[in-house]
Scaffold this active site. Structure first.
Site, mmCIF file in Angstrom:
data_model
loop_
_atom_site.group_PDB
_atom_site.id
_atom_site.type_symbol
_atom_site.label_atom_id
_atom_site.label_comp_id
_atom_site.label_asym_id
_atom_site.label_seq_id
_atom_site.Cartn_x
_atom_site.Cartn_y
_atom_site.Cartn_z
ATOM 1 N N LYS A 104 0.864 -1.190 0.000
ATOM 2 C CA LYS A 104 0.000 0.000 0.000
ATOM 3 C C LYS A 104 0.890 1.225 0.000
ATOM 4 C CE LYS A 104 -4.519 0.587 0.174
ATOM 5 N NZ LYS A 104 -5.518 -0.362 -0.366
ATOM 6 N N GLY A 157 -19.419 6.493 -2.584
ATOM 7 C CA GLY A 157 -18.340 6.775 -3.528
ATOM 8 C C GLY A 157 -18.169 5.634 -4.509
ATOM 9 N N ASN A 158 -16.911 5.349 -4.877
ATOM 10 C CA ASN A 158 -16.621 4.315 -5.884
ATOM 11 C C ASN A 158 -17.118 2.943 -5.475
ATOM 12 O OD1 ASN A 158 -15.311 6.042 -7.654
ATOM 13 N ND2 ASN A 158 -13.406 5.902 -6.478
ATOM 14 N N ALA A 159 -17.101 2.661 -4.174
ATOM 15 C CA ALA A 159 -17.564 1.355 -3.707
ATOM 16 C C ALA A 159 -19.064 1.396 -3.399
ATOM 17 C CB ALA A 159 -16.766 0.932 -2.472
ATOM 18 N N GLY A 160 -19.507 2.416 -2.646
ATOM 19 C CA GLY A 160 -20.886 2.450 -2.138
ATOM 20 C C GLY A 160 -21.955 2.728 -3.187
ATOM 21 N N GLY A 206 -21.668 5.625 2.890
ATOM 22 C CA GLY A 206 -20.607 5.922 1.908
ATOM 23 C C GLY A 206 -21.176 5.778 0.510
HETATM 24 P P1 NAD Z 1 -14.446 7.186 -2.276
HETATM 25 O O1 NAD Z 1 -13.568 8.321 -1.882
HETATM 26 O O2 NAD Z 1 -14.859 7.031 -3.692
HETATM 27 O O3 NAD Z 1 -15.825 7.233 -1.416
HETATM 28 C C1 NAD Z 1 -15.882 7.361 -0.044
HETATM 29 C C2 NAD Z 1 -17.299 7.751 0.331
HETATM 30 O O4 NAD Z 1 -17.382 7.847 1.762
HETATM 31 C C3 NAD Z 1 -17.722 9.109 -0.222
HETATM 32 O O5 NAD Z 1 -19.082 9.056 -0.589
HETATM 33 C C4 NAD Z 1 -17.542 10.031 0.980
HETATM 34 O O6 NAD Z 1 -18.412 11.174 0.918
HETATM 35 C C5 NAD Z 1 -17.964 9.101 2.088
HETATM 36 N N1 NAD Z 1 -17.499 9.544 3.397
HETATM 37 C C6 NAD Z 1 -16.372 10.223 3.722
HETATM 38 N N2 NAD Z 1 -16.378 10.513 5.028
HETATM 39 C C7 NAD Z 1 -17.513 9.972 5.523
HETATM 40 C C8 NAD Z 1 -18.098 9.939 6.816
HETATM 41 N N3 NAD Z 1 -17.507 10.530 7.858
HETATM 42 N N4 NAD Z 1 -19.251 9.276 6.963
HETATM 43 C C9 NAD Z 1 -19.858 8.686 5.908
HETATM 44 N N5 NAD Z 1 -19.393 8.732 4.679
HETATM 45 C C10 NAD Z 1 -18.241 9.368 4.497
HETATM 46 O O7 NAD Z 1 -13.726 5.897 -1.724
HETATM 47 P P2 NAD Z 1 -14.037 4.388 -2.117
HETATM 48 O O8 NAD Z 1 -13.070 3.955 -3.143
HETATM 49 O O9 NAD Z 1 -15.498 4.207 -2.355
HETATM 50 O O10 NAD Z 1 -13.589 3.684 -0.756
HETATM 51 C C11 NAD Z 1 -14.464 3.571 0.361
HETATM 52 C C12 NAD Z 1 -13.936 2.451 1.251
HETATM 53 O O11 NAD Z 1 -13.923 1.244 0.512
HETATM 54 C C13 NAD Z 1 -12.491 2.667 1.748
HETATM 55 O O12 NAD Z 1 -12.370 2.088 3.022
HETATM 56 C C14 NAD Z 1 -11.684 1.878 0.742
HETATM 57 O O13 NAD Z 1 -10.406 1.503 1.261
HETATM 58 C C15 NAD Z 1 -12.615 0.693 0.533
HETATM 59 N N6 NAD Z 1 -12.345 -0.042 -0.701
HETATM 60 C C16 NAD Z 1 -12.557 0.523 -1.915
HETATM 61 C C17 NAD Z 1 -12.264 -0.204 -3.069
HETATM 62 C C18 NAD Z 1 -12.518 0.368 -4.427
HETATM 63 O O14 NAD Z 1 -12.267 -0.350 -5.417
HETATM 64 N N7 NAD Z 1 -13.056 1.562 -4.555
HETATM 65 C C19 NAD Z 1 -11.726 -1.498 -2.965
HETATM 66 C C20 NAD Z 1 -11.531 -2.061 -1.700
HETATM 67 C C21 NAD Z 1 -11.844 -1.308 -0.571
#
Ligand code: NAD
Length: 415
Positions: A105, A219-222, A217
């Site tokens: 990482k 974002g990209n995952a949610g 959440g």
């Molecule tokens: P991202 O930045 O695209 O999205 C994060 C989301 O969380 C956003 O909607 C943001 O507004 C929200 N957020 C931020 N602070 C917050 C809070 N205090 N309360 C609630 N929501 C809040 O990131 P992502 O890529 O979606 O990653 C989210 C999680 O998933 C991380 O822990 C990341 O490590 C994990 N993850 C992501 C992937 C991937 O492929 N995107 C893969 C494995 C794990």
């Protein structure tokens, strides 16, 4: 009282697993710390002619199963402790999915929202100029993570290729499809999570078409997880949230409308026909499934007892603390642990590496089919192991993953 840091949490999980597996002390000493930590200073010539310097990191946790693999974060509050924890979780995640990869990482402590597009490109290239000796398609492969994008991956791949004097698509995954990316990669994390939820519903005898789901959440995952839960299962998404707060409608949200609203206003708040709730309230709603897809350390001993859902799907890394885990187990909440639930991302990244090596690319359907097979197999290995050892799903996942890493270390003569 001081809160447990993410790396302390990762170590606690490892120690608990070591006890179950009766691991020798010397084995644990190797596994409790990263093999290599690289810290660099990354100079950036700003658009106004001044130069600023940002701290950057790349941590290789363990590479006994193959080259390290892991994301790069650009975040103002990034810490070495979090990167260490994430590199450990990558090691277990790759082992759990039976990928021929280790864990790594990295990140730069910076606020990408304050940088221009050109500054961001120069920073991405400067980071590679600093760490190129420590990465490579057979050494350590980067990927997007919090606040890093396919575009940034393309710049990093290009810089590494220039230094190497040849195209090196395989040094980075999560690239745009035109320059060596994989079809289906952008939704792979959410899709992988869906496969694990589907398998959990069979185990728990839940009819997914009649379930209510809340997603923390967006974002990209949610966001794709919310959309796919509706599309694939016909489930009702009743609440979603982002950093500004959450929205709720017990009769169900129109996810497409929420996505459009967020694109326009930068937040899900005030989407039509919704009531505003807080990010703690969303976790305690009376729903069947919670998908945690935002931050780490959000489910703690303070709120774990209030969780009413039957299933907690951890798309985020490290959302649940070890004390909360015990409460959830006691209350019968079925946790799909992060190293399993969100492993679709790294699995599709591995598929991208394979396609780069073969120079032969698959359709999105082929990617999903292979992903389904990998995720479903891992889910059932974890379930079987958790029952066999009488432990929760997280420890079941750790037992499968850590055993593979330890066996490989023994075969290679490391211990
Ligand atoms: P991202 O930045 O695209 O999205 C994060 C989301 O969380 C956003 O909607 C943001 O507004 C929200 N957020 C931020 N602070 C917050 C809070 N205090 N309360 C609630 N929501 C809040 O990131 P992502 O890529 O979606 O990653 C989210 C999680 O998933 C991380 O822990 C990341 O490590 C994990 N993850 C992501 C992937 C991937 O492929 N995107 C893969 C494995 C794990």
């Amino acid at each position: 009282m001081q809160q447990t840091t993410p790396f302390e949490m990762a170590q606690e999980q490892l120690y608990a697993c070591a006890e179950i597996l009766n691991l020798e002390d010397d084995v644990v000493r190797i596994l409790e710390e990263p093999m290599q930590q690289v810290q660099v200073s990354v100079p950036l010539k700003m658009d106004n002619g001044t130069t600023r310097v940002f701290p950057g990191f790349r941590i290789l946790y363990n590479n006994v199963l193959g080259p390290a693999k892991g994301g790069i974060r650009f975040h103002p509050e990034e810490t070495v402790d979090t990167i260490k924890a994430l590199s450990a979780w990558m090691t277990w995640k790759c082992a759990l999915l039976n990928l021929p990869l280790g864990g790594g990482k990295g990140g730069i402590i910076c606020n990408p929202k304050e940088l221009s597009e050109h500054e961001l490109e120069r920073l991405s290239r400067a980071y590679i100029d600093r760490i190129w000796k420590f990465i490579g398609p057979e050494v350590d492969i980067l990927a997007p993570d919090v606040y890093t994008t396919p575009e940034i991956m393309a710049w990093m791949m290009d810089e590494y290729s220039k230094i190497s004097g040849k195209n090196q698509f395989g040094v980075v995954t999560g690239k745009p499809v035109l320059v060596g990316g994989s079809a289906g990669r952008s939704v792979a994390t959410a899709m992988g999570g869906m496969y694990t939820i589907r398998e959990a519903s069979k185990e728990l005898d839940i009819d997914l078409s009649k379930t209510t789901i809340a997603v923390q959440g967006f974002g990209n995952a949610g966001a794709p997880a919310a959309r796919l839960s509706q599309e694939l299962f016909g489930a009702e998404i009743v609440a979603v949230s982002d950093s500004k707060g959450g929205i709720y409608n017990p009769d169900g949200l129109n996810v497409e409308q929420v996505i459009e609203h967020k694109a326009k206003t930068k937040s899900v708040i005030n989407a039509p026909n919704t009531k505003t709730i807080t990010n703690s309230e969303i976790l305690e709603l009376d729903v069947d499934i919670i998908i945690a897809a935002a931050l780490n350390n959000v489910i703690t001993k303070e709120n774990a007892g209030n969780i009413q859902a039957k299933v907690l799907a951890e798309l985020a890394n490290g959302p649940t603390t070890p004390e909360a885990d015990e409460i959830l187990l006691k209350n019968g909440v079925h946790v799909i642990p992060d190293i399993l639930c969100n492993a679709g991302g790294v699995t599709a990244s591995y598929f991208e590496m394979v396609q780069n090596r073969y120079m032969f690319y698959w359709t999105a359907e082929e990617v999903y089919q292979r992903l389904d097979k990998k995720m479903t197999t891992a889910y059932h290995e974890v379930l079987y192991t958790s029952k066999k050892y009488g432990v929760n799903m997280r420890m079941g996942a750790y037992v499968v993953a850590v055993s593979r890493v330890v066996d490989a270390m023994k075969l290679r003569g490391w211990v």
